[in-house]
Design an enzyme around this catalytic site. Structure first.
Site, PDB file in Angstrom:
ATOM      1  N   GLU A   1       0.850  -1.190   0.000  1.00 43.85           N
ATOM      2  CA  GLU A   1       0.000   0.000   0.000  1.00 43.85           C
ATOM      3  C   GLU A   1       0.887   1.243   0.000  1.00 43.85           C
ATOM      4  OE1 GLU A   1      -3.220   0.126   3.092  1.00 43.85           O
ATOM      5  OE2 GLU A   1      -2.045   1.811   3.829  1.00 43.85           O
TER       6      GLU A   1
ATOM      7  N   ARG B   1     -14.676   3.235   6.002  1.00 42.39           N
ATOM      8  CA  ARG B   1     -15.382   4.356   6.607  1.00 42.39           C
ATOM      9  C   ARG B   1     -14.472   5.561   6.744  1.00 42.39           C
ATOM     10  NH1 ARG B   1     -16.685   4.692  12.858  1.00 42.39           N
ATOM     11  NH2 ARG B   1     -14.493   5.302  12.728  1.00 42.39           N
TER      12      ARG B   1
ATOM     13  N   ALA C   1     -18.925   1.639   6.632  1.00 40.15           N
ATOM     14  CA  ALA C   1     -18.419   1.108   5.365  1.00 40.15           C
ATOM     15  C   ALA C   1     -19.440   0.184   4.700  1.00 40.15           C
ATOM     16  CB  ALA C   1     -17.105   0.372   5.615  1.00 40.15           C
TER      17      ALA C   1
ATOM     18  N   TYR D   1     -10.252  -6.459  11.434  1.00 42.05           N
ATOM     19  CA  TYR D   1      -9.416  -6.118  12.585  1.00 42.05           C
ATOM     20  C   TYR D   1      -9.206  -7.323  13.501  1.00 42.05           C
ATOM     21  CZ  TYR D   1     -10.631  -1.551  10.833  1.00 42.05           C
ATOM     22  OH  TYR D   1     -10.792  -0.474   9.994  1.00 42.05           O
TER      23      TYR D   1
HETATM   24  P1  FAD Z   1     -16.604   0.200   9.493  1.00 41.79           P
HETATM   25  O1  FAD Z   1     -16.607  -1.158   8.915  1.00 41.79           O
HETATM   26  O2  FAD Z   1     -17.729   1.112   9.145  1.00 41.79           O
HETATM   27  O3  FAD Z   1     -16.500   0.030  11.072  1.00 41.79           O
HETATM   28  C1  FAD Z   1     -16.216   1.180  11.888  1.00 41.79           C
HETATM   29  C2  FAD Z   1     -16.731   0.913  13.303  1.00 41.79           C
HETATM   30  O4  FAD Z   1     -18.160   0.925  13.291  1.00 41.79           O
HETATM   31  C3  FAD Z   1     -16.338  -0.463  13.845  1.00 41.79           C
HETATM   32  O5  FAD Z   1     -16.116  -0.320  15.237  1.00 41.79           O
HETATM   33  C4  FAD Z   1     -17.560  -1.327  13.600  1.00 41.79           C
HETATM   34  O6  FAD Z   1     -17.652  -2.379  14.544  1.00 41.79           O
HETATM   35  C5  FAD Z   1     -18.675  -0.300  13.773  1.00 41.79           C
HETATM   36  N1  FAD Z   1     -19.883  -0.571  12.997  1.00 41.79           N
HETATM   37  C6  FAD Z   1     -19.958  -1.027  11.735  1.00 41.79           C
HETATM   38  N2  FAD Z   1     -21.249  -1.125  11.353  1.00 41.79           N
HETATM   39  C7  FAD Z   1     -22.004  -0.704  12.406  1.00 41.79           C
HETATM   40  C8  FAD Z   1     -23.398  -0.558  12.631  1.00 41.79           C
HETATM   41  N3  FAD Z   1     -24.284  -0.853  11.701  1.00 41.79           N
HETATM   42  N4  FAD Z   1     -23.806  -0.085  13.841  1.00 41.79           N
HETATM   43  C9  FAD Z   1     -22.925   0.240  14.803  1.00 41.79           C
HETATM   44  N5  FAD Z   1     -21.579   0.115  14.638  1.00 41.79           N
HETATM   45  C10 FAD Z   1     -21.132  -0.346  13.461  1.00 41.79           C
HETATM   46  N6  FAD Z   1      -8.319   5.095   6.678  1.00 41.79           N
HETATM   47  C11 FAD Z   1      -8.191   6.156   5.863  1.00 41.79           C
HETATM   48  O7  FAD Z   1      -8.556   7.279   6.255  1.00 41.79           O
HETATM   49  N7  FAD Z   1      -7.709   6.018   4.588  1.00 41.79           N
HETATM   50  C12 FAD Z   1      -7.306   4.825   4.096  1.00 41.79           C
HETATM   51  O8  FAD Z   1      -6.871   4.745   2.953  1.00 41.79           O
HETATM   52  C13 FAD Z   1      -7.410   3.688   4.952  1.00 41.79           C
HETATM   53  N8  FAD Z   1      -7.043   2.462   4.511  1.00 41.79           N
HETATM   54  C14 FAD Z   1      -7.192   1.371   5.333  1.00 41.79           C
HETATM   55  C15 FAD Z   1      -6.859   0.085   4.860  1.00 41.79           C
HETATM   56  C16 FAD Z   1      -6.987  -1.024   5.688  1.00 41.79           C
HETATM   57  C17 FAD Z   1      -6.622  -2.383   5.164  1.00 41.79           C
HETATM   58  C18 FAD Z   1      -7.464  -0.879   7.018  1.00 41.79           C
HETATM   59  C19 FAD Z   1      -7.588  -2.057   7.930  1.00 41.79           C
HETATM   60  C20 FAD Z   1      -7.821   0.380   7.490  1.00 41.79           C
HETATM   61  C21 FAD Z   1      -7.694   1.515   6.663  1.00 41.79           C
HETATM   62  N9  FAD Z   1      -8.058   2.791   7.094  1.00 41.79           N
HETATM   63  C22 FAD Z   1      -7.934   3.869   6.258  1.00 41.79           C
HETATM   64  C23 FAD Z   1      -8.540   2.993   8.464  1.00 41.79           C
HETATM   65  C24 FAD Z   1     -10.073   2.910   8.579  1.00 41.79           C
HETATM   66  O9  FAD Z   1     -10.664   3.941   7.836  1.00 41.79           O
HETATM   67  C25 FAD Z   1     -10.422   3.053  10.051  1.00 41.79           C
HETATM   68  O10 FAD Z   1      -9.963   1.927  10.767  1.00 41.79           O
HETATM   69  C26 FAD Z   1     -11.867   3.368  10.380  1.00 41.79           C
HETATM   70  O11 FAD Z   1     -11.922   3.810  11.734  1.00 41.79           O
HETATM   71  C27 FAD Z   1     -12.847   2.209  10.217  1.00 41.79           C
HETATM   72  O12 FAD Z   1     -13.041   1.903   8.908  1.00 41.79           O
HETATM   73  P2  FAD Z   1     -13.895   0.602   8.480  1.00 41.79           P
HETATM   74  O13 FAD Z   1     -14.008   0.651   7.029  1.00 41.79           O
HETATM   75  O14 FAD Z   1     -13.350  -0.599   9.126  1.00 41.79           O
HETATM   76  O15 FAD Z   1     -15.292   1.012   9.151  1.00 41.79           O
END
Ligand code: FAD
Length: 318
Positions: A19, A125, A145, A180
């Site tokens: 990445e 997200r 997300a 995670y």
């Molecule tokens: P989600 O899947 O939406 O989850 C976020 C939180 O909400 C979690 O605690 C989950 O349990 C909770 N949740 C989900 N659905 C619900 C629901 N319906 N009701 C209540 N709670 C819920 N960040 C950046 O800014 N830019 C990047 O390019 C980037 N790349 C990344 C690449 C990888 C491989 C990883 C692992 C992370 C990356 N991140 C990046 C970080 C990521 O954006 C953060 O970790 C963010 O806080 C969560 O994103 P997510 O897509 O996992 O969110």
């Protein structure tokens, strides 16, 4: 080609990927190429390009008042993906964020990706903005997300946001999402976080890339629990070689992950960062070897803007 097809075509042989982060505004893309060039000999079938959250800047109005404006320090993700694909003939994967984007803006980004021949997107997200205690979606944006995955999956079926009729020609994005092994920092438990990961897969995600981790057992347990609840897509481990002493504080603070005691002790005993880098590389090689033995589909490395240590790791493995 889709990530899932790259994995299928590899017939069980683990792939190497990494990445990169877009350069800061005003910097040259050559800086990025200089980091990518040394890693191309390991034949990455795809390279991820991150997207940064927007930030507040305060502009001095000259009358003692400050104007609060929003800016992006590292814009250009989709453009960078296009140039990587053109220059290296590999797939490039833009990270798409809920944070800072309305659904309409996301749709336009997806249309750009489709026209550019981008076949994979990572649906995330995003974190909360600096200075904000928790994540807030913008008006008309996705809160999680899973909503973003759903939007992309609908577009894959020809369903644009506000069109009554399904489109004749449309995209077929392969969708990646984040997982995670040590649970997301906001989730009340790993089991709950896994259920939410399942919701992303049920919404249309095709593969998972994990947050970095340093204890392989946590990844093995995570994969087992994911399989138990019916998450059957590839789960790609994310690996980060420790490079400086400050990572001992920074990585747990930012990513809410644990570091193994033997790694902490080895880093703390280092006289300088050259020695830390050596410890980090050796640890990452051992960690990667164990993951290869487990049968991971891909070893995915977080470069965080520097690739020299990843090259040393890849040299030992690929
Ligand atoms: P989600 O899947 O939406 O989850 C976020 C939180 O909400 C979690 O605690 C989950 O349990 C909770 N949740 C989900 N659905 C619900 C629901 N319906 N009701 C209540 N709670 C819920 N960040 C950046 O800014 N830019 C990047 O390019 C980037 N790349 C990344 C690449 C990888 C491989 C990883 C692992 C992370 C990356 N991140 C990046 C970080 C990521 O954006 C953060 O970790 C963010 O806080 C969560 O994103 P997510 O897509 O996992 O969110």
């Amino acid at each position: 080609m889709k990530v899932t097809d790259h994995i299928k075509n590899a017939k069980g042989k683990a792939l190497f990927s990494f990445e990169v982060i877009p350069p800061k505004k005003g910097k040259n893309i050559q800086d990025l190429y200089n980091n990518i060039d040394p890693l191309m000999e390991f034949n990455p079938p795809f390279i991820d390009v991150t997207t940064s959250r927007e930030e507040y800047v305060y502009i001095n109005k000259g009358n003692g008042l400050l104007d609060k404006r929003i800016t992006r320090m590292r814009p250009g993700t989709v453009g960078i993906c296009a140039s990587i694909m053109h220059k290296y003939q590999v797939d490039a994967i833009p990270h798409l964020l809920c944070g800072g984007f309305t659904k309409e803006e996301t749709e336009y980004v997806l249309v750009d990706c489709h026209y550019l021949g981008i076949e994979n997107v990572m649906a995330l997200r995003g974190d909360s903005m600096k200075d904000e205690p928790y994540f807030k979606p913008c008006d008309g944006g996705h809160a999680y997300a899973s909503g973003l995955v759903e939007q992309i999956a609908k577009l894959n079926r020809g369903k644009y946001l506000h069109d009554e009729v399904e489109a004749e020609h449309y995209s077929d994005f392969c969708i990646g999402v984040a997982g995670y092994p040590e649970k997301h920092m906001e989730a009340p438990s790993l089991a709950t976080d896994l259920k939410r990961l399942k919701a992303k897969v049920d919404a249309g995600a095709d593969y998972v890339v994990t947050q970095m981790f340093f204890d392989n057992q946590k990844y093995f347990d995570f994969v087992e629990k994911a399989r138990e609840i019916g998450i059957n897509v590839p789960i790609i481990p994310g690996i980060k070689p420790i490079a400086v002493k400050r990572h001992l504080q920074l990585l747990p603070q930012v990513f809410k992950i644990d570091l193994p005691q033997d790694l902490i002790d080895a880093v703390e005993n280092c006289k300088d960062n050259k020695a830390v880098r050596q410890v980090g590389v050796e640890f990452a090689i051992q960690q990667s070897k164990e993951l290869l033995d487990f049968g991971v589909p891909v070893l995915h490395y977080y470069s965080m803007g520097k690739s020299d240590n990843i090259k040393v790791v890849a040299d030992a493995l690929f």
